[in-house]
Design a protein around this motif. Structure first.
Motif, PDB file in Angstrom:
ATOM      1  N   ALA A  25      15.571  -9.479  21.928  1.00 40.46           N
ATOM      2  CA  ALA A  25      15.949  -8.673  20.876  1.00 40.46           C
ATOM      3  C   ALA A  25      16.674  -7.217  21.010  1.00 40.46           C
ATOM      4  CB  ALA A  25      14.458  -7.970  20.424  1.00 40.46           C
ATOM      5  N   PRO A  26      16.779  -6.381  22.080  1.00 36.55           N
ATOM      6  CA  PRO A  26      17.543  -5.394  22.287  1.00 36.55           C
ATOM      7  C   PRO A  26      19.117  -5.557  22.169  1.00 36.55           C
ATOM      8  CG  PRO A  26      15.867  -5.250  23.867  1.00 36.55           C
ATOM      9  CD  PRO A  26      15.885  -6.577  23.254  1.00 36.55           C
ATOM     10  N   ILE A  27      19.584  -6.793  22.806  1.00 38.81           N
ATOM     11  CA  ILE A  27      21.161  -7.014  22.721  1.00 38.81           C
ATOM     12  C   ILE A  27      21.392  -7.454  21.256  1.00 38.81           C
ATOM     13  CG2 ILE A  27      20.758  -9.408  23.588  1.00 38.81           C
ATOM     14  CD1 ILE A  27      23.848  -6.852  24.398  1.00 38.81           C
ATOM     15  N   ILE A  58      21.126  -0.539   7.166  1.00 35.19           N
ATOM     16  CA  ILE A  58      20.470  -2.049   7.488  1.00 35.19           C
ATOM     17  C   ILE A  58      19.624  -2.559   8.497  1.00 35.19           C
ATOM     18  CG2 ILE A  58      20.686  -4.564   6.949  1.00 35.19           C
ATOM     19  CD1 ILE A  58      23.240  -3.926   5.130  1.00 35.19           C
ATOM     20  N   THR A  59      20.470  -2.161   9.790  1.00 35.25           N
ATOM     21  CA  THR A  59      19.877  -2.434  10.869  1.00 35.25           C
ATOM     22  C   THR A  59      18.479  -1.944  11.425  1.00 35.25           C
ATOM     23  OG1 THR A  59      21.979  -3.001  11.671  1.00 35.25           O
ATOM     24  CG2 THR A  59      20.545  -2.625  13.576  1.00 35.25           C
ATOM     25  N   PRO A  60      18.299  -0.648  10.827  1.00 35.90           N
ATOM     26  CA  PRO A  60      17.117  -0.026  11.093  1.00 35.90           C
ATOM     27  C   PRO A  60      15.838  -0.882  10.696  1.00 35.90           C
ATOM     28  CG  PRO A  60      18.503   1.549  10.749  1.00 35.90           C
ATOM     29  CD  PRO A  60      19.130   0.337  10.416  1.00 35.90           C
ATOM     30  N   ILE A  61      15.974  -1.506   9.632  1.00 38.27           N
ATOM     31  CA  ILE A  61      14.923  -2.285   8.893  1.00 38.27           C
ATOM     32  C   ILE A  61      14.457  -3.318   9.772  1.00 38.27           C
ATOM     33  CG2 ILE A  61      14.355  -3.604   6.892  1.00 38.27           C
ATOM     34  CD1 ILE A  61      16.303  -2.230   5.378  1.00 38.27           C
ATOM     35  N   TYR A  62      15.426  -4.060  10.145  1.00 38.78           N
ATOM     36  CA  TYR A  62      15.397  -5.061  11.329  1.00 38.78           C
ATOM     37  C   TYR A  62      14.694  -4.621  12.651  1.00 38.78           C
ATOM     38  CZ  TYR A  62      17.337  -7.782   7.437  1.00 38.78           C
ATOM     39  OH  TYR A  62      17.422  -8.315   6.138  1.00 38.78           O
ATOM     40  N   ALA A  63      15.165  -3.679  12.986  1.00 40.42           N
ATOM     41  CA  ALA A  63      14.829  -2.975  14.357  1.00 40.42           C
ATOM     42  C   ALA A  63      13.252  -2.729  14.197  1.00 40.42           C
ATOM     43  CB  ALA A  63      15.760  -1.838  14.445  1.00 40.42           C
ATOM     44  N   ALA A  64      13.071  -2.024  12.949  1.00 41.90           N
ATOM     45  CA  ALA A  64      11.531  -1.660  12.806  1.00 41.90           C
ATOM     46  C   ALA A  64      10.721  -2.790  12.678  1.00 41.90           C
ATOM     47  CB  ALA A  64      11.629  -0.775  11.631  1.00 41.90           C
ATOM     48  N   LEU A  65      11.018  -3.901  12.016  1.00 41.37           N
ATOM     49  CA  LEU A  65      10.170  -5.309  11.911  1.00 41.37           C
ATOM     50  C   LEU A  65       9.981  -5.949  13.262  1.00 41.37           C
ATOM     51  CD1 LEU A  65      11.602  -6.321   8.547  1.00 41.37           C
ATOM     52  CD2 LEU A  65       9.427  -5.441   8.921  1.00 41.37           C
ATOM     53  N   ILE A  66      11.130  -5.963  14.214  1.00 46.16           N
ATOM     54  CA  ILE A  66      10.979  -6.425  15.398  1.00 46.16           C
ATOM     55  C   ILE A  66      10.127  -5.528  16.394  1.00 46.16           C
ATOM     56  CG2 ILE A  66      12.406  -6.881  17.527  1.00 46.16           C
ATOM     57  CD1 ILE A  66      14.328  -8.199  15.180  1.00 46.16           C
ATOM     58  N   LEU A  88      22.340 -11.568   9.658  1.00 50.03           N
ATOM     59  CA  LEU A  88      22.221 -11.509  11.037  1.00 50.03           C
ATOM     60  C   LEU A  88      20.620 -10.998  11.357  1.00 50.03           C
ATOM     61  CD1 LEU A  88      25.649 -10.125  12.288  1.00 50.03           C
ATOM     62  CD2 LEU A  88      24.830 -12.370  12.650  1.00 50.03           C
ATOM     63  N   GLY A  89      20.427  -9.932  10.605  1.00 49.76           N
ATOM     64  CA  GLY A  89      18.987  -9.426  10.885  1.00 49.76           C
ATOM     65  C   GLY A  89      18.039 -10.438  10.659  1.00 49.76           C
ATOM     66  N   LEU A  90      18.199 -11.096   9.389  1.00 52.10           N
ATOM     67  CA  LEU A  90      16.908 -12.269   9.104  1.00 52.10           C
ATOM     68  C   LEU A  90      17.011 -13.307  10.181  1.00 52.10           C
ATOM     69  CD1 LEU A  90      17.389 -12.162   5.295  1.00 52.10           C
ATOM     70  CD2 LEU A  90      15.392 -11.576   6.512  1.00 52.10           C
ATOM     71  N   MET A  91      18.152 -13.958  10.625  1.00 49.06           N
ATOM     72  CA  MET A  91      18.113 -14.757  11.790  1.00 49.06           C
ATOM     73  C   MET A  91      17.396 -14.580  12.853  1.00 49.06           C
ATOM     74  SD  MET A  91      21.811 -16.863  11.541  1.00 49.06           S
ATOM     75  CE  MET A  91      22.826 -15.454  12.105  1.00 49.06           C
ATOM     76  N   VAL A 110       5.092  -4.768  19.477  1.00 50.12           N
ATOM     77  CA  VAL A 110       3.836  -4.173  19.565  1.00 50.12           C
ATOM     78  C   VAL A 110       2.875  -5.450  19.389  1.00 50.12           C
ATOM     79  CG1 VAL A 110       2.218  -2.411  18.507  1.00 50.12           C
ATOM     80  CG2 VAL A 110       4.396  -1.803  19.090  1.00 50.12           C
ATOM     81  N   ALA A 111       2.802  -6.236  18.443  1.00 44.96           N
ATOM     82  CA  ALA A 111       1.779  -7.131  18.361  1.00 44.96           C
ATOM     83  C   ALA A 111       1.534  -8.198  19.541  1.00 44.96           C
ATOM     84  CB  ALA A 111       2.229  -7.992  17.014  1.00 44.96           C
TER      85      ALA A 111
END
Length: 127
Positions: free
Chosen positions: A56-58, A4-12, A79-82, A17-18
């Motif tokens: 974001a990293p921590i 699950i975490t990789p999904i939020y890591a990728a979106l962030i 947690l990821g959505l928050m 990058v933006a």
């Protein structure tokens, strides 16, 4: 294994990058190679980007540890959505001229909440 975490890591990461591109475009617009050149718009672009890089990293690390310790998928998604919502709201609210202060505040509140809940969950799961 992290699912699950990789999904939020990728979106962030996409958000990061933006925000980086916004800094680059502002540098070109203001003809500033290094630093902020005293430009308020440049300072705002740099700080919007930096704020994401600072928080974001921590948060992602803590969320990943929650997931690795076997917490339920629902908690990890919350947690990821928050975190994602917090970073998006902050970037949008802070990055605007004039700022949309309520979005900036809501973004930081969600980010802090994600970090604190993940930290507490890690302590509970570890003990």
């Amino acid at each position: 294994m992290l699912a699950i975490t990789p999904i939020y890591a990728a979106l962030i990461a996409i958000l990061y990058v933006a925000l980086s591109v916004k800094v680059i475009l502002q540098r070109r617009s203001d003809k500033i190679s290094v630093g902020d050149g005293g430009s308020k718009l440049m300072i705002k672009a740099i700080r919007t980007h930096s704020n994401c890089a600072e928080y974001a990293p921590i948060a992602l690390l803590l969320i990943a540890m929650v997931e690795l310790q076997g917490a339920g998928g629902l908690l990890v998604h919350i947690l990821g959505l928050m975190l994602l919502a917090g970073r998006l709201l902050h970037a949008f609210g802070f990055g605007r001229t004039p700022q949309i202060v309520i979005l900036r505040q809501a973004g930081m509140s969600l980010t802090f909440l994600a970090i604190l809940v993940a930290a507490i969950a890690n302590l509970i799961l570890a003990l």
